[in-house]
Design a protein around this motif. Sequence first.
Motif, short mmCIF file in Angstrom:
data_model
loop_
_atom_site.label_atom_id
_atom_site.label_comp_id
_atom_site.label_asym_id
_atom_site.label_seq_id
_atom_site.Cartn_x
_atom_site.Cartn_y
_atom_site.Cartn_z
N VAL A 33 33.36 32.22 30.67
CA VAL A 33 33.36 33.54 31.32
C VAL A 33 32.32 33.58 32.43
O VAL A 33 32.56 34.13 33.51
N ARG A 34 31.17 32.99 32.17
CA ARG A 34 30.13 32.93 33.20
C ARG A 34 30.65 32.18 34.43
O ARG A 34 30.39 32.57 35.57
N GLY A 35 31.38 31.09 34.18
CA GLY A 35 31.96 30.35 35.29
C GLY A 35 32.98 31.17 36.06
O GLY A 35 33.05 31.11 37.30
N ARG A 53 31.26 33.67 38.35
CA ARG A 53 30.74 33.03 39.55
C ARG A 53 31.88 32.62 40.49
O ARG A 53 31.75 32.71 41.71
N LEU A 54 32.99 32.18 39.93
CA LEU A 54 34.14 31.80 40.73
C LEU A 54 34.69 32.99 41.50
O LEU A 54 35.00 32.89 42.69
N ASN A 55 34.81 34.12 40.83
CA ASN A 55 35.35 35.31 41.48
C ASN A 55 34.43 35.79 42.61
O ASN A 55 34.91 36.21 43.67
N ALA A 56 33.13 35.74 42.37
CA ALA A 56 32.20 36.12 43.43
C ALA A 56 32.28 35.16 44.61
O ALA A 56 32.25 35.58 45.78
N ALA A 57 32.42 33.88 44.31
CA ALA A 57 32.53 32.88 45.37
C ALA A 57 33.82 33.04 46.15
O ALA A 57 33.84 32.86 47.37
N ARG A 58 34.89 33.39 45.45
CA ARG A 58 36.18 33.56 46.13
C ARG A 58 36.09 34.66 47.18
O ARG A 58 36.63 34.53 48.28
N GLU A 102 40.03 28.12 37.99
CA GLU A 102 40.30 29.42 37.37
C GLU A 102 41.16 29.28 36.13
O GLU A 102 40.84 29.83 35.06
N GLY A 103 42.23 28.53 36.23
CA GLY A 103 43.12 28.36 35.09
C GLY A 103 42.46 27.70 33.91
O GLY A 103 42.65 28.11 32.75
N LEU A 104 41.66 26.68 34.17
CA LEU A 104 40.99 25.97 33.08
C LEU A 104 39.97 26.85 32.38
O LEU A 104 39.88 26.86 31.15
N MET A 105 39.20 27.61 33.14
CA MET A 105 38.17 28.44 32.52
C MET A 105 38.76 29.65 31.82
O MET A 105 38.23 30.11 30.81
N LYS A 106 39.87 30.17 32.32
CA LYS A 106 40.55 31.24 31.59
C LYS A 106 41.05 30.72 30.25
O LYS A 106 40.94 31.41 29.22
N GLN A 107 41.59 29.51 30.25
CA GLN A 107 42.05 28.93 28.99
C GLN A 107 40.89 28.71 28.03
O GLN A 107 40.99 29.01 26.84
#
Length: 254
Positions: free
Chosen positions: A185-187, A190-195, A216-221
């Motif tokens: 979730v932390r990743g 950070r990914l969404n902010a970076a996007r 995104e897909g891997l961290m959601k899983q």
Amino acid sequence: MSLDACAALVQRGDPDRFLAVMAAPLAARSRLLPLYALNLEVARAPWVSKEPMIAEMRLQWWRDVVAEPAPRAHEVARPLHELIQQAALPLDVLDRMIEARRWDIYRDPFEDQAAMDAYLEDTGAGLMWLSARALGASATAEPAVRAYGWAAALAQYLRAIPELAARGRVPLLDGRPEAVAQLAVRGLIRLNAARKATATVPRAIRPALLAGWQAEGLMKQASRDPAAVGDGRLQLSDFARRGRLLWQATTGLF
């Protein structure tokens, strides 16, 4: 011919990044391939021998390649040296990317979360920033590109957990499912902010971001099913992988 050797090396050893670079415009590939080949060489250096001293020597060899003013007669070192000169790549970032791999040589766990964060920063985030610089990124893009690279590095690191554990490493500070989910979730945060931040970067440097197309897909899983990390089930379907890559490559959106 050396660039062809870099491509062959990445295709064999890092097929996901190879797919990403092949989805990039032709002009970008010659800039990305030497960096991806270097990353592969230094990532596998700690594992080629059970003798730590030999692994240390291999990493030092690459640090010397980066630091020396003259190119070495090596299929990766020569095109890398040319790229460093042409793109004025920051030598300190290259050196930290190589030096960080010393952690992989030994069996000691990360001291704390800050140490693990720094490892991802120097390896994956550093590589993505170098890739963006190679494509002409200005310093103003560094925070956004690094944040995106850090998140992408975390996703790939989670995929590597079973292999690291099998090789006797202690890859996670806390391997409980709830802790793994929290890390994912932390990743994602950070990914969404970076996007949002990378939406303003010039289109010419966006091929550098393609290497993170699965993040995104891997961290959601991992956030939904953290047991998949330890079980080695953290993997997107082939349809999802290729579809996401095609969408990012054609739209330039991440």
